[in-house]
Design an enzyme around this catalytic site. Sequence first.
Site, mmCIF file in Angstrom:
data_model
loop_
_atom_site.group_PDB
_atom_site.id
_atom_site.type_symbol
_atom_site.label_atom_id
_atom_site.label_comp_id
_atom_site.label_asym_id
_atom_site.label_seq_id
_atom_site.Cartn_x
_atom_site.Cartn_y
_atom_site.Cartn_z
ATOM 1 N N ARG A 107 -1.590 18.046 11.730
ATOM 2 C CA ARG A 107 -0.682 17.199 10.967
ATOM 3 C C ARG A 107 -0.219 17.797 9.635
ATOM 4 N NH1 ARG A 107 -5.766 14.618 10.948
ATOM 5 N NH2 ARG A 107 -6.810 14.495 8.934
ATOM 6 N N ASP A 108 0.691 17.034 9.005
ATOM 7 C CA ASP A 108 1.157 17.234 7.632
ATOM 8 C C ASP A 108 1.991 18.505 7.468
ATOM 9 O OD1 ASP A 108 -0.480 15.038 7.352
ATOM 10 O OD2 ASP A 108 -2.105 16.146 6.397
ATOM 11 N N ASN B 192 0.058 5.805 -0.011
ATOM 12 C CA ASN B 192 -0.826 6.935 -0.224
ATOM 13 C C ASN B 192 -0.002 8.208 -0.318
ATOM 14 O OD1 ASN B 192 -1.319 5.949 2.803
ATOM 15 N ND2 ASN B 192 -1.840 8.109 2.881
ATOM 16 N N ASP B 193 -0.234 9.229 0.459
ATOM 17 C CA ASP B 193 0.304 10.569 0.210
ATOM 18 C C ASP B 193 1.792 10.607 -0.146
ATOM 19 O OD1 ASP B 193 -2.131 10.847 1.418
ATOM 20 O OD2 ASP B 193 -1.447 12.189 2.995
ATOM 21 N N GLU C 112 -6.226 18.686 4.845
ATOM 22 C CA GLU C 112 -4.983 17.948 5.037
ATOM 23 C C GLU C 112 -3.905 18.503 4.095
ATOM 24 O OE1 GLU C 112 -6.262 13.512 6.125
ATOM 25 O OE2 GLU C 112 -6.541 13.926 4.002
ATOM 26 N N GLN D 60 3.716 7.817 2.000
ATOM 27 C CA GLN D 60 3.086 6.961 2.999
ATOM 28 C C GLN D 60 3.081 5.518 2.480
ATOM 29 O OE1 GLN D 60 1.149 8.380 6.279
ATOM 30 N NE2 GLN D 60 3.238 8.968 5.744
ATOM 31 N N TRP E 226 0.816 -1.220 0.000
ATOM 32 C CA TRP E 226 0.000 0.000 0.000
ATOM 33 C C TRP E 226 0.848 1.268 0.000
ATOM 34 C CZ3 TRP E 226 -5.190 1.586 0.486
ATOM 35 C CH2 TRP E 226 -5.373 2.905 0.942
ATOM 36 N N TRP F 232 -4.109 -0.043 4.213
ATOM 37 C CA TRP F 232 -3.582 1.045 5.051
ATOM 38 C C TRP F 232 -3.171 0.505 6.419
ATOM 39 C CZ3 TRP F 232 -4.211 3.451 9.672
ATOM 40 C CH2 TRP F 232 -3.680 4.745 9.803
#
Length: 509
Positions: A191-192, A72-73, A246, A89, A70, A97
């Site tokens: 976050r982020d 993601n970002d 986000e 990610q 997996w 996830w």
Amino acid sequence: MKSIYSLLLGIGVSGLLLAGCDKDNKNDGFVVGSDQEQTGGNDNQDNGVASSARNELYRPQVHFTPKKNWINDPNGMVYVDGIYHLYYQYNPQGNGWGNMSWGHATSTDLMHWDEKPVAMVRNQWGDIFSGSAIVDKENVAGFGKNAILAFYTASGEHQQQCLAYSTDGGLTFTQYENNPVIANTSLPDFRDPKVIWHEESGKWIMCLALGWSTQIEFWGSADLKHWEILSTFTTDAARCNIGQWECPDLIRMPYNGGEKWVLIVSNNPGGPVGGSGTEYFVGDFDGKEFKAMNLDYPLWLDYGADNYAGVTWSNAPAGRTLFIGWMNNWNYSGDVPCSPWRSAMTLPRELTLKDVNGSPLLCAPIVKELDGIAGAWRAAVAGEMEKAAAYEAKFAVSLDSNTSIRLANSFGEYMDIEVRPSADMLTVKRGSSTGKTDFHSLFSIPGIQAPLHKDGGEMILHLVLDASSVEIFSEDGRVSVTNLVFPQEPYNRILGVEGVEYRPLSSIW
């Protein structure tokens, strides 16, 4: 970032992650360090992944995917010594996830990617969620001149901002002993971090997203270790405040002989066709506050269903603003029929801010480096393209009348595109005709709409057709529509328009 998907699972994530991080498992391709140790990186350059030709059904041939598991970002993208670093990610343990870590790949041309060992994994502060990286050229933080500094959200009991540094070119990172650099024990979403340099104020600026509060905080620092809050941005535009905010990014961009600042915010759910989307605000930033222009918000960087959580490379070559996104949507991300990998990145885009019909518009054409994997342009005979790994096609559409375009393949699968100039609208129809759609009820979308932003009598549309995606954009990027599809073979016929030209794209693997 922590996704809504993970919340809906309702599982004990912390226990799962701790169980998954077994430093004695040599096949995982990573180690777990203490706050004094380096984490990630070892002699296993195959990242503990079995050999793969990367030619499985639906495997993208011109988009980055890991060999397995997996993603993601995109995270921590930074350009150093001719190398583009793409962190992201990643779940080293499976195709769903969880076990959030920073995977790592590098490229010299933004097209071909070399997958590296996992760069960072869960530590005593929590999972390694999204963040950014910079080059500390002047040794401001004291970890060494030209050290790569990664700022990320550690998600444990709370979401807090942490710092790690690399002195080996971004392969391994050492955790800062006084983490977290911004503590948090009260905010549920925090976050982020995206860190940039602001010349006029002589400060490093960090953008942070407050999730369901639909706010962006700005923090400042002189030494990259000690941070103070400067301001908070939100908007009265109700349509922008659906879902959670986000993955912010703050970008200084040339505009009409001067400059403007663009604040990118990923929004989920509440994107242009439901689920995930990436919006932006245009305005001014004085080193403390961002003030948005009074425009018709929301403005979307991409009007398709599958371009999310994208941010830009730091330290990019002069004059270039380079962006990449996650090519998926939280509505159905865990169910897309991709194995042994799950999810891809979009092709990189080069962002520009243009005056279109009297207003600033963030344009996102695919980077010029696509030329490096492309053959010569040739005519599509009766709309048909010769067999290739993937394709770029282009054709003119009249803006004086409606045009219906069909992308098709030899299995009878097809996607329809309609251009309706009177409505200033391009519509993509993603239904059961496009290929496999029954893996999730929210995947079929009969009307994915994007404004044309027309200002002439015709428009040249470009399409990049890969094994499981269709990216539609105009030559200057004012139209940008990215969608996943799952046909049995890439669409290789374009019907309904004359003068179709195409060039085959070579597999990046």
